[in-house]
Scaffold this motif. Structure first.
Motif, PDB file in Angstrom:
ATOM      1  N   HIS A   1      38.200   6.915 -23.215  1.00 30.35           N
ATOM      2  CA  HIS A   1      39.590   6.532 -22.903  1.00 30.35           C
ATOM      3  C   HIS A   1      40.456   7.367 -23.832  1.00 30.35           C
ATOM      4  O   HIS A   1      40.841   6.942 -24.910  1.00 30.35           O
ATOM      5  CB  HIS A   1      39.769   5.037 -23.127  1.00 30.35           C
ATOM      6  CG  HIS A   1      41.087   4.520 -22.674  1.00 30.35           C
ATOM      7  ND1 HIS A   1      41.433   3.206 -22.805  1.00 30.35           N
ATOM      8  CD2 HIS A   1      42.154   5.117 -22.089  1.00 30.35           C
ATOM      9  CE1 HIS A   1      42.641   3.017 -22.328  1.00 30.35           C
ATOM     10  NE2 HIS A   1      43.103   4.167 -21.895  1.00 30.35           N
ATOM     11  N   SER A   2      40.783   8.584 -23.407  1.00 31.11           N
ATOM     12  CA  SER A   2      41.336   9.605 -24.301  1.00 31.11           C
ATOM     13  C   SER A   2      42.842   9.523 -24.514  1.00 31.11           C
ATOM     14  O   SER A   2      43.336   9.906 -25.567  1.00 31.11           O
ATOM     15  CB  SER A   2      40.956  10.994 -23.800  1.00 31.11           C
ATOM     16  OG  SER A   2      41.300  11.136 -22.447  1.00 31.11           O
ATOM     17  N   LEU A   3      43.587   9.059 -23.530  1.00 29.03           N
ATOM     18  CA  LEU A   3      45.042   8.851 -23.630  1.00 29.03           C
ATOM     19  C   LEU A   3      45.369   7.549 -22.909  1.00 29.03           C
ATOM     20  O   LEU A   3      44.537   7.026 -22.165  1.00 29.03           O
ATOM     21  CB  LEU A   3      45.812  10.018 -22.996  1.00 29.03           C
ATOM     22  CG  LEU A   3      45.669  11.381 -23.663  1.00 29.03           C
ATOM     23  CD1 LEU A   3      46.222  12.476 -22.749  1.00 29.03           C
ATOM     24  CD2 LEU A   3      46.384  11.406 -25.003  1.00 29.03           C
ATOM     25  N   ASP A   4      46.578   7.048 -23.071  1.00 28.74           N
ATOM     26  CA  ASP A   4      46.918   5.753 -22.473  1.00 28.74           C
ATOM     27  C   ASP A   4      46.564   5.653 -20.997  1.00 28.74           C
ATOM     28  O   ASP A   4      46.003   4.655 -20.560  1.00 28.74           O
ATOM     29  CB  ASP A   4      48.409   5.455 -22.653  1.00 28.74           C
ATOM     30  CG  ASP A   4      48.745   5.049 -24.078  1.00 28.74           C
ATOM     31  OD1 ASP A   4      47.815   4.697 -24.843  1.00 28.74           O
ATOM     32  OD2 ASP A   4      49.932   5.091 -24.425  1.00 28.74           O
ATOM     33  N   SER A   5      46.867   6.654 -20.209  1.00 29.36           N
ATOM     34  CA  SER A   5      46.594   6.619 -18.766  1.00 29.36           C
ATOM     35  C   SER A   5      45.590   7.682 -18.341  1.00 29.36           C
ATOM     36  O   SER A   5      45.635   8.170 -17.212  1.00 29.36           O
ATOM     37  CB  SER A   5      47.906   6.796 -17.986  1.00 29.36           C
ATOM     38  OG  SER A   5      48.761   5.708 -18.224  1.00 29.36           O
TER      39      SER A   5
ATOM     40  N   ALA B   1      41.193  22.372 -24.076  1.00 29.16           N
ATOM     41  CA  ALA B   1      41.908  22.355 -25.349  1.00 29.16           C
ATOM     42  C   ALA B   1      42.656  21.034 -25.421  1.00 29.16           C
ATOM     43  O   ALA B   1      43.034  20.469 -24.402  1.00 29.16           O
ATOM     44  CB  ALA B   1      42.886  23.527 -25.445  1.00 29.16           C
ATOM     45  N   SER B   2      42.880  20.534 -26.627  1.00 27.53           N
ATOM     46  CA  SER B   2      43.553  19.244 -26.761  1.00 27.53           C
ATOM     47  C   SER B   2      44.322  19.156 -28.069  1.00 27.53           C
ATOM     48  O   SER B   2      44.086  19.925 -28.996  1.00 27.53           O
ATOM     49  CB  SER B   2      42.532  18.109 -26.692  1.00 27.53           C
ATOM     50  OG  SER B   2      41.693  18.136 -27.833  1.00 27.53           O
ATOM     51  N   VAL B   3      45.218  18.183 -28.117  1.00 24.85           N
ATOM     52  CA  VAL B   3      45.917  17.819 -29.342  1.00 24.85           C
ATOM     53  C   VAL B   3      46.371  16.364 -29.188  1.00 24.85           C
ATOM     54  O   VAL B   3      46.755  15.944 -28.092  1.00 24.85           O
ATOM     55  CB  VAL B   3      47.112  18.758 -29.639  1.00 24.85           C
ATOM     56  CG1 VAL B   3      48.182  18.649 -28.572  1.00 24.85           C
ATOM     57  CG2 VAL B   3      47.688  18.506 -31.012  1.00 24.85           C
ATOM     58  N   GLY B   4      46.247  15.593 -30.220  1.00 16.96           N
ATOM     59  CA  GLY B   4      46.745  14.226 -30.223  1.00 16.96           C
ATOM     60  C   GLY B   4      45.969  13.244 -29.373  1.00 16.96           C
ATOM     61  O   GLY B   4      46.514  12.218 -28.967  1.00 16.96           O
ATOM     62  N   LEU B   5      44.699  13.521 -29.102  1.00 14.65           N
ATOM     63  CA  LEU B   5      43.892  12.593 -28.318  1.00 14.65           C
ATOM     64  C   LEU B   5      43.393  11.456 -29.196  1.00 14.65           C
ATOM     65  O   LEU B   5      43.464  11.525 -30.422  1.00 14.65           O
ATOM     66  CB  LEU B   5      42.686  13.306 -27.698  1.00 14.65           C
ATOM     67  CG  LEU B   5      42.979  14.396 -26.683  1.00 14.65           C
ATOM     68  CD1 LEU B   5      41.687  14.962 -26.136  1.00 14.65           C
ATOM     69  CD2 LEU B   5      43.845  13.879 -25.556  1.00 14.65           C
ATOM     70  N   ARG B   6      42.871  10.435 -28.555  1.00 11.29           N
ATOM     71  CA  ARG B   6      42.273   9.334 -29.306  1.00 11.29           C
ATOM     72  C   ARG B   6      41.141   9.875 -30.187  1.00 11.29           C
ATOM     73  O   ARG B   6      40.495  10.867 -29.856  1.00 11.29           O
ATOM     74  CB  ARG B   6      41.733   8.273 -28.354  1.00 11.29           C
ATOM     75  CG  ARG B   6      42.828   7.585 -27.567  1.00 11.29           C
ATOM     76  CD  ARG B   6      42.223   6.544 -26.639  1.00 11.29           C
ATOM     77  NE  ARG B   6      43.209   6.028 -25.717  1.00 11.29           N
ATOM     78  CZ  ARG B   6      43.961   4.965 -25.947  1.00 11.29           C
ATOM     79  NH1 ARG B   6      43.847   4.317 -27.077  1.00 11.29           N
ATOM     80  NH2 ARG B   6      44.829   4.559 -25.040  1.00 11.29           N
TER      81      ARG B   6
END
Length: 90
Positions: free
Chosen positions: A31-35, A72-77
């Motif tokens: 569950h990486s981001l709210d939605s 690529a990512s930034v700010g994930l859970r």
């Protein structure tokens, strides 16, 4: 096994529990981001869509996208980056 990203927008009635239960039923998920959830399954995107949408309202939005290789990512859970690295290593 394939990796899919699931994005949703519950617009009016925001009862997330039935959707969360279906997403968790895949067993391997983040569950990486709210939605946004990322799941691992042998199902097709259409099968996932149909399974999840069955517990959503007609005005809700749902997008199921297969993930492969580069990301690529930034700010994930927390720990999502390691989760993705393990499952999408090129």
């Amino acid at each position: 096994m394939k990796v899919y990203q699931v994005n949703y927008d519950l617009r009016k009635q925001r009862n997330y529990e039935p959707l969360y239960e279906r997403l968790k039923s895949y067993g391997t998920y983040s569950h990486s981001l709210d939605s946004t959830w990322i799941i691992v399954t042998d199902q097709t995107a259409r099968q996932i869509r149909d399974y999840l949408y069955a517990v959503m309202d007609g005005d809700d939005g749902l997008l199921v996208t297969r993930l492969q290789g580069e990301w690529a990512s930034v700010g994930l859970r927390e720990s999502t980056d390691q989760w993705l690295e393990k499952r999408l290593a090129a």
